[in-house]
Scaffold this motif. Structure first.
Motif, mmCIF file in Angstrom:
data_model
loop_
_atom_site.group_PDB
_atom_site.id
_atom_site.type_symbol
_atom_site.label_atom_id
_atom_site.label_comp_id
_atom_site.label_asym_id
_atom_site.label_seq_id
_atom_site.Cartn_x
_atom_site.Cartn_y
_atom_site.Cartn_z
ATOM 1 N N ILE A 261 0.828 -1.223 0.000
ATOM 2 C CA ILE A 261 0.000 0.000 0.000
ATOM 3 C C ILE A 261 0.860 1.270 0.000
ATOM 4 C CG2 ILE A 261 -2.056 -1.062 1.040
ATOM 5 C CD1 ILE A 261 -1.199 0.355 3.699
ATOM 6 N N GLY A 262 2.146 1.116 -0.265
ATOM 7 C CA GLY A 262 2.997 2.300 -0.387
ATOM 8 C C GLY A 262 3.994 2.481 0.732
ATOM 9 N N GLY A 263 3.992 1.573 1.716
ATOM 10 C CA GLY A 263 4.954 1.655 2.809
ATOM 11 C C GLY A 263 6.328 1.186 2.360
ATOM 12 N N ALA A 264 7.206 0.890 3.301
ATOM 13 C CA ALA A 264 8.557 0.449 2.957
ATOM 14 C C ALA A 264 9.058 -0.495 4.034
ATOM 15 C CB ALA A 264 9.483 1.659 2.829
ATOM 16 N N VAL A 265 10.152 -1.146 3.756
ATOM 17 C CA VAL A 265 10.765 -2.058 4.736
ATOM 18 C C VAL A 265 11.455 -1.207 5.807
ATOM 19 C CG1 VAL A 265 12.497 -3.869 5.056
ATOM 20 C CG2 VAL A 265 11.069 -3.838 2.986
ATOM 21 N N PRO A 266 11.177 -1.447 7.087
ATOM 22 C CA PRO A 266 11.721 -0.581 8.144
ATOM 23 C C PRO A 266 13.169 -0.921 8.499
ATOM 24 C CG PRO A 266 10.408 -2.326 9.108
ATOM 25 C CD PRO A 266 10.325 -2.519 7.616
ATOM 26 N N THR A 267 13.791 -0.023 9.258
ATOM 27 C CA THR A 267 15.143 -0.265 9.765
ATOM 28 C C THR A 267 15.097 -1.356 10.820
ATOM 29 O OG1 THR A 267 15.292 2.139 9.617
ATOM 30 C CG2 THR A 267 17.175 0.991 10.588
ATOM 31 N N SER A 268 14.073 -1.318 11.658
ATOM 32 C CA SER A 268 13.894 -2.361 12.668
ATOM 33 C C SER A 268 12.405 -2.483 12.978
ATOM 34 C CB SER A 268 14.682 -2.018 13.941
ATOM 35 O OG SER A 268 14.265 -0.758 14.428
ATOM 36 N N TRP A 269 12.018 -3.587 13.588
ATOM 37 C CA TRP A 269 10.600 -3.775 13.916
ATOM 38 C C TRP A 269 10.458 -4.678 15.127
ATOM 39 C CZ3 TRP A 269 9.228 -8.892 13.889
ATOM 40 C CH2 TRP A 269 9.969 -9.755 13.064
ATOM 41 N N THR A 270 9.270 -4.635 15.714
ATOM 42 C CA THR A 270 8.933 -5.563 16.787
ATOM 43 C C THR A 270 7.449 -5.882 16.656
ATOM 44 O OG1 THR A 270 8.940 -5.891 19.179
ATOM 45 C CG2 THR A 270 8.642 -3.673 18.446
ATOM 46 N N ILE A 271 7.040 -7.036 17.177
ATOM 47 C CA ILE A 271 5.639 -7.452 16.989
ATOM 48 C C ILE A 271 5.049 -7.911 18.316
ATOM 49 C CG2 ILE A 271 6.232 -9.839 16.321
ATOM 50 C CD1 ILE A 271 3.952 -9.501 14.144
ATOM 51 N N HIS A 272 3.750 -7.676 18.493
ATOM 52 C CA HIS A 272 3.072 -8.024 19.756
ATOM 53 C C HIS A 272 1.784 -8.771 19.437
ATOM 54 C CE1 HIS A 272 1.833 -7.489 23.969
ATOM 55 N NE2 HIS A 272 0.618 -7.244 23.497
ATOM 56 N N ARG A 273 1.527 -9.826 20.211
ATOM 57 C CA ARG A 273 0.291 -10.605 20.053
ATOM 58 C C ARG A 273 -0.668 -10.237 21.196
ATOM 59 N NH1 ARG A 273 1.224 -16.552 18.978
ATOM 60 N NH2 ARG A 273 3.144 -15.953 19.987
ATOM 61 N N TRP A 274 -1.783 -9.588 20.845
ATOM 62 C CA TRP A 274 -2.818 -9.308 21.854
ATOM 63 C C TRP A 274 -3.753 -10.509 21.918
ATOM 64 C CZ3 TRP A 274 -2.736 -5.273 25.085
ATOM 65 C CH2 TRP A 274 -2.027 -4.132 24.715
ATOM 66 N N ARG A 275 -3.861 -11.128 23.070
ATOM 67 C CA ARG A 275 -4.784 -12.271 23.213
ATOM 68 C C ARG A 275 -6.237 -11.783 23.280
ATOM 69 N NH1 ARG A 275 -2.923 -17.287 22.067
ATOM 70 N NH2 ARG A 275 -0.738 -17.378 22.629
ATOM 71 N N TYR A 276 -6.439 -10.656 23.983
ATOM 72 C CA TYR A 276 -7.797 -10.128 24.162
ATOM 73 C C TYR A 276 -7.814 -8.678 23.694
ATOM 74 C CZ TYR A 276 -7.755 -14.138 27.281
ATOM 75 O OH TYR A 276 -7.608 -15.398 27.796
ATOM 76 N N ALA A 277 -8.103 -8.467 22.427
ATOM 77 C CA ALA A 277 -8.086 -7.103 21.904
ATOM 78 C C ALA A 277 -9.477 -6.489 21.925
ATOM 79 C CB ALA A 277 -7.525 -7.097 20.491
ATOM 80 N N ASP A 278 -10.448 -7.178 21.305
ATOM 81 C CA ASP A 278 -11.809 -6.624 21.267
ATOM 82 C C ASP A 278 -12.839 -7.753 21.249
ATOM 83 O OD1 ASP A 278 -11.735 -7.668 18.713
ATOM 84 O OD2 ASP A 278 -12.165 -5.791 17.688
ATOM 85 N N MET A 279 -14.118 -7.367 21.189
ATOM 86 C CA MET A 279 -15.195 -8.349 21.243
ATOM 87 C C MET A 279 -15.947 -8.327 19.914
ATOM 88 S SD MET A 279 -14.516 -6.879 24.234
ATOM 89 C CE MET A 279 -15.239 -5.335 23.814
ATOM 90 N N LEU A 280 -16.415 -9.492 19.522
ATOM 91 C CA LEU A 280 -17.266 -9.552 18.344
ATOM 92 C C LEU A 280 -18.587 -8.838 18.658
ATOM 93 C CD1 LEU A 280 -17.508 -10.660 15.530
ATOM 94 C CD2 LEU A 280 -18.440 -12.777 16.464
ATOM 95 N N ALA A 281 -19.125 -9.101 19.844
ATOM 96 C CA ALA A 281 -20.418 -8.512 20.224
ATOM 97 C C ALA A 281 -20.360 -8.035 21.678
ATOM 98 C CB ALA A 281 -21.520 -9.555 20.057
ATOM 99 N N PRO A 282 -19.833 -6.815 21.895
ATOM 100 C CA PRO A 282 -19.793 -6.323 23.279
ATOM 101 C C PRO A 282 -21.199 -6.144 23.840
ATOM 102 C CG PRO A 282 -19.128 -4.607 21.724
ATOM 103 C CD PRO A 282 -19.288 -5.859 20.935
ATOM 104 N N LEU A 283 -21.346 -6.294 25.155
ATOM 105 C CA LEU A 283 -22.652 -6.123 25.791
ATOM 106 C C LEU A 283 -22.942 -4.631 25.952
ATOM 107 C CD1 LEU A 283 -22.321 -8.931 28.492
ATOM 108 C CD2 LEU A 283 -23.419 -9.055 26.246
ATOM 109 N N ALA A 284 -24.182 -4.332 26.342
ATOM 110 C CA ALA A 284 -24.548 -2.918 26.532
ATOM 111 C C ALA A 284 -25.222 -2.720 27.888
ATOM 112 C CB ALA A 284 -25.475 -2.476 25.401
ATOM 113 N N THR A 285 -24.785 -3.520 28.869
ATOM 114 C CA THR A 285 -25.400 -3.405 30.201
ATOM 115 C C THR A 285 -24.778 -2.272 31.017
ATOM 116 O OG1 THR A 285 -23.840 -5.035 30.968
ATOM 117 C CG2 THR A 285 -26.001 -5.856 30.429
ATOM 118 N N GLY A 286 -23.661 -1.744 30.578
ATOM 119 C CA GLY A 286 -22.962 -0.710 31.346
ATOM 120 C C GLY A 286 -21.977 -1.348 32.303
#
Ligand SMILES: Cc1cc2nc3c(=O)[nH]c(=O)nc-3n(C[C@H](O)[C@H](O)[C@H](O)COP(=O)(O)OP(=O)(O)OC[C@H]3O[C@@H](n4cnc5c(N)ncnc54)[C@H](O)[C@@H]3O)c2cc1C
Length: 330
Positions: A261-286
């Motif tokens: 998409i127009g980016g480039a290869v970086p000088t350095s990088w790091t990666i992180h795995r989020w186990r719990y990022a978001d919900m498919l269907a969050p509740l609305a109970t407050g």
């Protein structure tokens, strides 16, 4: 009232701030080294990058007033990126006129600001709750300090739904069941550093083609210093399908998509795995509050997801605990 809040994300800190202002003695315990939870900033040699929440909105007037307070304190600011959309323009696009806020100088700043006026104990992982031996109340067993001596009148869990389940199952099967039925999705986040600023015409992009969902020049956010840094988030379904993959393989695919998409290869990088990022269907109970056991729950998963929902959920739980007028919302 002695109140224990488990989790120092924005929901737990919002709840603690409200309850403390109403006269509760509040202790917030957090398993990580710092506060803020998923509003997080990774730091390296001469770079920083928000690798969880990217920005937040303030549609609710009460939250908007809180964001105003954060801005006045210099811990939040408006961010007006040049946003591009890649792939199917109808799938996910930049909402016109939307005000986007970020923590300043990093996404953790609002949480740290709230924590300054609270009693927060980090590196404290609650492994189990225990009914107090004499009389009513709760004690907390922790991995690092064993049993905390204090007996708490209220125990409030401000953690992602899957992490609430093991703490609740022995004491409140119904609340445990509600949490267990909230499916949270993982997400891969990659942070790229460039010696020279990347020459592209956008600061952020919604990417509607797998494996990417969002790319962002972190350095375009206000108050950031250091090397030009970009953040790549993988799409939710793609992340789910590849969550157990080798991190190097994932990085290779995300990087290729970024270059496409127009980016480039970086000088350095790091990666992180989020186990719990978001919900498919969050509740609305407050929030959830059971006055008979004096156990409560708050967090983004109970209030539509996202930073705004999490903060509102914490406040909602504080209101319920102090009003004592709500039944357990089942
Ligand atoms: C990749 C990614 C991108 C996102 N992008 C956006 C975005 O652009 N805009 C937006 O509004 N939102 C975004 N979000 C969501 C946003 O970050 C969350 O909605 C919000 O931060 C949740 O706050 P919370 O307090 O409910 O939970 P958390 O921030 O998860 O806080 C829970 C805390 O509880 C602690 N904890 C858990 N178990 C225990 C235990 N047993 N003992 C002690 N402590 C414990 C955890 O360590 C954590 O600090 C994103 C999230 C991710 C991961």
């Amino acid at each position: 009232m002695n109140t224990l809040i488990i989790g120092a994300g924005i929901a737990g800190l919002s709840c603690a701030t409200s309850l403390q202002s109403l006269g509760h003695n509040v202790l917030v315990v957090e398993k990580s080294r710092g506060v803020a939870g998923r509003m997080s900033t990774r730091r390296g040699d001469d770079w920083q990058c928000d690798h969880g929440a990217q920005y937040f909105t303030a549609r609710d007037p009460v939250f908007a007033a809180e964001v105003g307070r954060w801005m006045q304190a210099g811990v939040a600011a408006l961010w007006s990126p040049r946003i591009s959309v890649f792939g199917d323009a109808d799938a996910h696009h930049a909402e016109a006129g939307l005000l986007r806020y970020v923590g300043c100088p990093g996404m953790t700043a609002p949480a740290r600001f709230l924590a300054e006026n609270l009693s927060v104990q980090t590196r404290t992982t609650v492994s189990a709750l225990k009914p107090a031996e004499r009389g009513a109340g709760w004690q907390a067993m922790t991995l690092e300090q064993g049993l905390l001596e204090t007996v708490f009148d209220n125990v409030l869990l401000a953690v992602p739904a899957p992490q609430a389940v093991p703490l609740l199952s022995a004491h409140h099967p119904l609340l445990a069941d509600i949490a267990a039925h909230t499916t949270m999705r993982g997400s891969w986040a990659m942070m790229l550093q460039f010696n020279e600023p990347l020459a592209v015409s956008f600061d952020a992009g919604f990417v509607n083609t797998d494996p990417l969902r969002w790319v962002c020049r972190n350095s375009s956010k206000p108050g950031r210093t250091g090397t030009d840094t970009w953040l790549l988030h993988a799409a939710a379904l793609w992340s789910e399908a590849h969550i157990e993959d080798d991190a190097n393989d994932v990085a290779e695919q995300l990087l290729k998509a970024f270059v496409d998409i127009g980016g480039a290869v970086p000088t350095s990088w790091t990666i992180h795995r989020w186990r719990y990022a978001d919900m498919l269907a969050p509740l609305a109970t407050g929030s959830l509050w059971d006055p008979s056991t004096r156990i409560g729950l708050c967090g983004d998963w109970l209030h539509g997801g996202k930073v705004e929902g999490a903060w509102l959920s914490g406040k909602d739980l504080a209101d319920r605990v102090s009003n004592e007028q709500h039944e357990c919302a089942l």
